[in-house]
Design an enzyme around this catalytic site. Structure first.
Site, PDB file in Angstrom:
ATOM      1  N   TYR A 472       0.660  -2.485  -1.041  1.00 52.21           N
ATOM      2  CA  TYR A 472       1.568  -2.741  -2.165  1.00 52.21           C
ATOM      3  C   TYR A 472       1.207  -4.023  -2.925  1.00 52.21           C
ATOM      4  O   TYR A 472       2.066  -4.814  -3.271  1.00 52.21           O
ATOM      5  CB  TYR A 472       3.025  -2.799  -1.683  1.00 52.21           C
ATOM      6  CG  TYR A 472       3.395  -1.705  -0.725  1.00 52.21           C
ATOM      7  CD1 TYR A 472       3.218  -0.367  -1.059  1.00 52.21           C
ATOM      8  CD2 TYR A 472       3.906  -1.990   0.540  1.00 52.21           C
ATOM      9  CE1 TYR A 472       3.550   0.651  -0.177  1.00 52.21           C
ATOM     10  CE2 TYR A 472       4.239  -0.979   1.431  1.00 52.21           C
ATOM     11  CZ  TYR A 472       4.056   0.340   1.071  1.00 52.21           C
ATOM     12  OH  TYR A 472       4.372   1.346   1.943  1.00 52.21           O
ATOM     13  N   HIS A 473      -0.101  -4.192  -3.205  1.00 53.28           N
ATOM     14  CA  HIS A 473      -0.568  -5.385  -3.905  1.00 53.28           C
ATOM     15  C   HIS A 473      -1.350  -5.045  -5.180  1.00 53.28           C
ATOM     16  O   HIS A 473      -2.434  -5.591  -5.407  1.00 53.28           O
ATOM     17  CB  HIS A 473      -1.468  -6.227  -2.988  1.00 53.28           C
ATOM     18  CG  HIS A 473      -0.788  -6.761  -1.775  1.00 53.28           C
ATOM     19  ND1 HIS A 473      -1.480  -7.233  -0.666  1.00 53.28           N
ATOM     20  CD2 HIS A 473       0.527  -6.904  -1.468  1.00 53.28           C
ATOM     21  CE1 HIS A 473      -0.625  -7.642   0.255  1.00 53.28           C
ATOM     22  NE2 HIS A 473       0.601  -7.457  -0.215  1.00 53.28           N
ATOM     23  N   PRO A 474      -0.863  -4.172  -6.073  1.00 56.07           N
ATOM     24  CA  PRO A 474      -1.631  -3.873  -7.279  1.00 56.07           C
ATOM     25  C   PRO A 474      -1.727  -5.090  -8.191  1.00 56.07           C
ATOM     26  O   PRO A 474      -0.751  -5.813  -8.397  1.00 56.07           O
ATOM     27  CB  PRO A 474      -0.833  -2.741  -7.937  1.00 56.07           C
ATOM     28  CG  PRO A 474       0.563  -2.913  -7.425  1.00 56.07           C
ATOM     29  CD  PRO A 474       0.414  -3.435  -6.028  1.00 56.07           C
TER      30      PRO A 474
END
Length: 537
Positions: A472-474
């Site tokens: 969850y690190h775009p």
């Protein structure tokens, strides 16, 4: 029509920072528009509520990627926060600045003024650390972001992860954000007094008392307004009506790495061929909008344990009830600690100049239902996870149509480089070594699901393609750089060739940082506020 000095789109990790910093002087009128609702929810505030929030459609956008060839054509869930606080209200709360080299790389990529020395000074100004010492709990710093050492509340089983690190020759360290942070230790978290401490808690709550800030929730921005290339306002839907807001100084997009490029493209700012394909008038052909997407991928292995883990509590109804009562009465216990208890940065080989792998160790095993619900096992177990720190693959975010309500097409392009495939195998090799360590073998009954010790490198890569998922690190979809041909923003976060418009969120990263991205996103926004106020003067 509403008129302001600044209009900020998105009350997430970055938007809350700007709302606070830009309204402090009292002279500037600011409108903050958030597509979601309130963050005043029990499971948002409870640190262990992460497992519930990540699959709750009421608080996140619920995005799905396109089928990813590098991950065996799987479509992956990409939840992003859709509420006050944004993703800082639904994340796992691990607080990591990243490695010094990450920020020096930003400067080398053309983001002038974003080297480590500059970033470190902003981090120091931003943080308050609640630390455990031999003399008791002590406070260090006086910034709004509260970073807590929760060592005294970690599960007893987590000590096994630290002993395993020592078995393998890794340093056990007290603080991942201190200089020389290679090694394994207890994670520090954005938790204060047993409650999640989001960007909204740190920045927006104090600002809400000011008359020069207006916050509009449950409002979705359709597109940006202006004449020619210049931007001077937004059109948004609120309570069933279309409304406009004018920004006399600037519009600032803080909608995140997915929605900021989406809004630019919907407004005619982006790759001309993409816009024309969807019938959108090209205001400014900026080919890198939505390009350069980077994310962290991790693979996890679970094992059944001979000794008690958190499953003894969280996997049983009575245990959950007891933990809930303890939390409500004391703000302590299993519910007061985020899911990732132990981990850190390690090098996969002695020849590596920088740490290449980030590890996450959890004293609990669980499964995920078809609807995304987390189901904790009754029997004791634990999980070990690894993510390559610095992927080289780049993906895209593209609008699917001219309809603002349509989800964009997310193409992560995972494992598209030979280097990323190699580091995926190395990450799995590190997990193999931990699984073979004396301290973990002593408490392990058997593997639950795939056993990394039964796989060679080819099988490990196949397993990574089959099961790895986002952390969850775009980032990087509106990245900073020198020119509009190679980037979207300049070093002051202004959109190339578009007066009156900035983008301030994780999409502005030139490269993904080595660790969790919430801390550097807030840092970026805090420095951005300084730059915006400088330019205003």
């Amino acid at each position: 029509m509403l008129e302001f000095d600044y209009v900020i789109v998105g009350a997430g990790s970055a938007g809350c920072v700007l709302a606070d910093r830009l309204t402090r002087c009292g002279r500037l009128k600011v409108l903050l528009i958030e597509s979601g609702g309130s963050d005043a929810r029990f499971w948002v505030k409870v640190p262990l509520g992460y497992a519930i929030n990540v699959s709750n459609p009421a608080v996140n956008w619920g995005y799905q990627t396109a089928r990813d060839p590098g991950l065996n054509a799987r479509s992956i869930s990409w939840p992003r926060g859709r509420l006050i606080g944004g993703s800082s209200s639904i994340n796992a709360m691990a607080y990591l600045r990243g490695l010094a080299q990450d920020f020096d790389d930003w400067g080398a990529a053309g983001a002038d003024g974003w080297d480590w020395a500059t970033a470190r000074a902003v981090f120091d100004r931003m943080e308050t650390h609640s630390e455990l010492t031999e003399q008791g709990r002590k406070k260090r710093g006086d910034g709004p972001v509260w970073v807590s050492d929760l060592t005294d509340q970690m599960a007893a089983f987590s000590q096994n992860f630290l002993m395993a690190a020592q078995d393998l020759g890794y340093a056990v360290i007290p603080d991942h954000n201190a200089p020389g942070s290679d090694g394994i230790g207890y994670y520090r978290s954005t938790v204060r007094h047993g409650l999640r401490w989001s960007s909204a808690d740190a920045f927006l709550r104090p600002a809400l008392k000011r008359p020069n800030l207006r916050v509009v929730r449950n409002a979705e921005v359709r597109h940006l307004l202006g004449e020619g290339r210049a931007v001077n306002g937004v059109l948004y839907d609120h309570k069933g009506k279309a409304q406009t807001a004018t920004a006399h100084r600037e519009v600032i997009l803080c909608a995140g790495a997915i929605n900021s490029p989406k809004l630019l493209q919907l407004s005619g700012i982006g790759p001309a061929d993409l816009l024309q394909r969807h019938g959108i008038k090209v205001r400014h052909d900026l080919p890198q909008v939505g390009r350069g997407l980077q994310d962290h991928l991790a693979l996890s292995y679970q094992f059944q344990s001979r000794t008690p883990t958190l499953n003894r509590t969280l996997g049983r109804r009575l245990g959950r009830l007891q933990a809930g009562v303890k939390y409500i009465l004391t703000r302590k216990g299993p519910l007061a600690v985020p899911v990732n208890q132990v981990g850190g940065f390690v090098r996969s080989g002695e020849e590596d100049r920088l740490p290449t792998i980030q590890l996450y160790f959890n004293p609990v095993s669980y499964g995920v239902s078809a609807k995304g619900k987390t189901i904790v096992d009754r029997a004791s177990g634990y999980q070990i996870s690894a993510q390559p720190c610095r992927p080289t693959s780049r993906g895209t975010i593209e609008i699917a149509s001219a309809d603002p309500k349509a989800a964009p097409v997310i193409k992560p392009n995972s494992l598209s480089t030979a280097e990323d495939q190699r580091t995926a195998i190395e990450a799995c090799n590190v997990l193999q070594r931990f699984a073979q360590s004396e301290s973990l073998r002593a408490v392990t009954q058997q593997a639950k699901g795939p056993d990394p010790l039964a796989m060679d490198d080819a099988a490990l890569l196949d397993d990574f393609r089959e099961r790895a998922s986002t952390v969850y690190h775009p980032t990087c979809t509106c990245r900073m750089g020198r020119t509009g041909a190679e980037s979207v923003l300049d070093g002051r976060l202004r959109v190339h060739g578009v007066p009156g418009l900035r983008v301030v969120d994780a999409s502005a990263f030139p490269n993904i940082t080595s660790g969790n991205t919430n801390a550097p996103t807030m840092m970026l926004a805090m420095r951005a506020a300084d730059l915006i106020l400088e330019d205003a003067r």
